[in-house]
Every structure is written in C-alpha cells, then in structure tokens.
Enzyme design. Structure first.
Site: not given
Length: 404
Positions: A8, A96, A184, A213, A244, A286-288, A334-337, A384
């Site tokens: 993937n 994928r 996705h 993500g 993007r 990176d969101m982190r 991101i959604g999970e963390n 996935e």
C-alpha cells in the site's frame, strides 16, 4: 496454506502486510504488518513492523537518502520478510492502486495490458500511481510465480448518483472520463464492513467517514455504500492534506498560468508537493510536528485551523447530501491519533446532534460521543491491508475454481 503480501504505497510511505490465506473464504490472518515512512526527499526513512501479538519485530531508522524511493523501500521490506520467513513462498501479492479510471470497478489480476492501461492514469494521481505501478513491476520481478492483484481506491465510489459524479462543464468531458471518482475507497470499504460488524444498526444509517492522514478525504455512506466523496477527478480535491491543496478555485490555476507565467509541471508541483499543511505552515506536512509547534508557531496554528475548518465545512455538506447524519467515524493516522483535531472538528456541532465526551476522546475509545449525543462519533482504525488481502484470497479461490 497460501500466503500473500500486501503493498500500500502512499505519497511518502509504504504499508505492507504478510498474511496467511484460507481460500475457502476464511478471514486472512495477518502475521506481520508494517510501515516504511518518510520515504525520499532527503529524509531519514523509518521502518516499523509488528507480529500478530503486537510485538515489535523491527523499529529501525535508516540513514538520510538510504531509502530514496518506493522501489528501495520495497527492497528493504522484502529483505526483512525473507529474514523473518526464509522458507515462505508467496501465492499472491495484492497492490493498492489509487486510480482505476473509468475501466476498473473491482479487483483485477495484473497483466501487461492492465498495467499499460493503469499507467495512462498516472497524470491523475502523480503522487501515487507511479509508486503503485513501480511496486507492481518490482513485485513481478521478485515474485514471478505469484498472482498479482490490483485493488482500486476509486472502485468503492463507482455507483454514485450522477449529480455527485459530474462537473458543470461540457458533457463531452464526462464521456471522456473527466468526472468525480473519489479516493481512499479501500479505507472506506473496510470501515463500512467493520461498522456492519460492530454496529449493524449504525451501518444501515447515514454515516460520514473522515479519513484523515497525510492524504485526507471524507465520504458519505448510505447503508454502507458510498454516495458522495470530498475528492474528485484527482486526489487533489476536497480537504487540505499534507502537501496537497484540497479545494481550489479553478481561477487560481488561470492566474498561475497567465499572470505568473507558470508551466503545467510547475503548477503540478505546487499543488501536489508544496501546498496543504506544508504550504500553509512553511514548517511541515506532518500533523504531529505542527501540533508540537503550535504553541509557539502562529503559522502552524493557522495551518491546523484551516484543516479543521475544511473538515467541518465538508461535514455539513455531506450531511446535506445524505439528508442527515447518524454516525461520524474518524480514521487514518490523524483521525485515529489526534485528540485535538477530533475535539475541534466536533466542537459546537450540537446543531447537528453531535457531542463528544472529553474523557472518551482523550482515551481514544471506540465511541467518543456522549450517551446523549444523537450522532454516534466513533474512532475506528482503518485496515486497507486486510481489504487487499481479502481480494487476493478471492482471486486465488477464483483461479482454483476455474482450474478445477
């Protein structure tokens, strides 16, 4: 026992899985799942993989430029797997593939003809399709006796109502394949199947899934089937992403062409590689990193705020397309963390019947909404790789049945 490798490829990552398959329709059994991230761009790539019990099998950072592209990443993955499973042979490799175009709406065995056709869609997904097909070609060389199966991110969205698929431009473009495809799809397919398993009554209702993500999109499901997606003709549309742009007035492209004198390649590079969270923050995609810097860095805060704003705007739009919403699901890295992003997305959404429980959200429980919330808000880790492994299993079973 048959074995399958799933690949993937994201824009800067390569997820992989090693599965035991039961071709009599038993659920694929994941023996190793892992990720190579921060591929290319002069970064220090990182590989991490776990066994079925969650034990870490490898956690390694490579030297700068030691994993310069997805082909090199795959070589690292194969070397690791052969070290762990030296006697194992692969019956199938599942890939994928981001864009299936107007031709492919279900998993397909990869032949020279199919690969050639998929290469024609590379301009529609330049961050992904070349990497996907590079992995396909490398896997064909490494595992010539394995069945190679392509699974498409666009396939899950192929039955949208016409009004959700078209653009208001001359119809000849639609006939040529210029339409909203959505992406996705493998993630949304998994979330739909998981929701049917854990909460069938919610699965049958109106669900919005936020796959957040480095690539980000949202999808509206009715009875588990996609009816609307934030992404369109390419993987640029909708939400802002790591690099993007997301939704953009087409007039901006005309400005770049006519006033800035930019060429197509320059514009493509800006929209795909220099925009999104990276472009807004001028710090990171990176969101982190952005969340860690947000207290001191105003542009990091602004990039996060814009990301949240667009998610909330799309949430309202999808609720309108569905005629209401009964469930919101967060998934993706991101959604999970990210506790903060989930909190800000749902803040003040009482008008939609949505209220999250602060403690449940902090603990990232499966259900993070309050008991009184009319909209159930869930966090479901996507998978996935399992969807790809199922397709590989089914393809092997089909070939066995044909040969019998």
């Amino acid at each position: 026992m048959a074995h399958a490798l799933t690949l993937n490829a994201g824009s800067s990552s390569l997820k992989f899985g090693y599965f035991h398959l039961d071709t009599d329709a038993g659920e694929p059994d994941a023996r190793i799942v892992g990720l190579v991230e921060r591929i290319g761009q002069g970064q220090r790539a990182h590989m991490r993989a776990k066994g079925p019990d969650g034990a870490v099998l490898i956690d390694k950072e490579f030297g700068r430029n030691h994993v310069s592209d997805h082909g090199t990443a795959l070589e690292r993955v194969v070397a690791f797997l052969r070290d762990r499973r030296p006697d194992a042979t692969l019956s199938a490799v599942g890939h994928r593939v981001v864009h299936g175009g107007p031709d492919f709406d279900a998993p397909v065995e990869l032949t020279d003809k199919v690969i050639k056709r998929l290469a024609e869609f590379e301009p529609l997904a330049p961050l992904h399709q070349p990497h996907n097909l590079s992995g396909v070609r490398a896997a064909l060389e490494l595992f010539p006796d394995a069945v190679q199966v392509a699974c498409f991110d666009t396939a899950f969205h192929r039955n949208h109502p016409w009004v959700n698929d078209t653009f208001a431009i001359p119809r000849r473009f639609y006939d040529e394949g210029v339409r909203r495809y959505g992406f996705h799809g493998l993630s949304y397919e998994y979330i739909s199947s998981k929701l049917a398993e854990i909460a069938p009554h919610l699965h049958m209702g109106r669900t919005i899934v936020a796959h957040l993500g480095n690539g980000a999109s949202m999808c509206g499901l009715m009875g588990g089937r996609s009816v609307a997606s934030s992404m369109g003709f390419t993987a640029l549309d909708g939400l802002p992403m790591g690099t993007r742009c997301g939704q953009l007035d087409p007039g901006v492209l005309l400005y770049m062409l006519q006033t800035e004198g930019m060429g197509a390649d320059e514009i493509q590079n800006v929209l795909y590689r220099e925009s999104g969270l990276l472009g807004l923050s001028e710090l990171s995609n990176d969101m982190r990193t952005l969340e860690a810097a947000a207290k001191e860095n105003e542009r990091a805060r602004e990039a996060i705020s814009y990301f949240v704003f667009r998610i909330r705007r799309e949430l309202g739009a999808l609720a309108a397309a569905l005629g209401g919403v009964s469930t919101l699901v967060f998934c993706g890295g991101i959604g999970e963390n990210s506790v903060h992003i989930r909190e800000k997305v749902c803040e003040g959404m009482g008008w939609l019947g949505m209220e999250i429980d602060e403690g449940r959200n902090l603990r990232s429980e499966q259900i993070i909404s309050t008991d009184l919330s009319r909209v159930r808000v869930l966090v479901i880790p996507t998978n996935e790789e399992l969807v790809i492994a199922r397709a590989a299993r089914d393809m092997l079973a089909q070939k066995e049945e044909t040969a019998a």
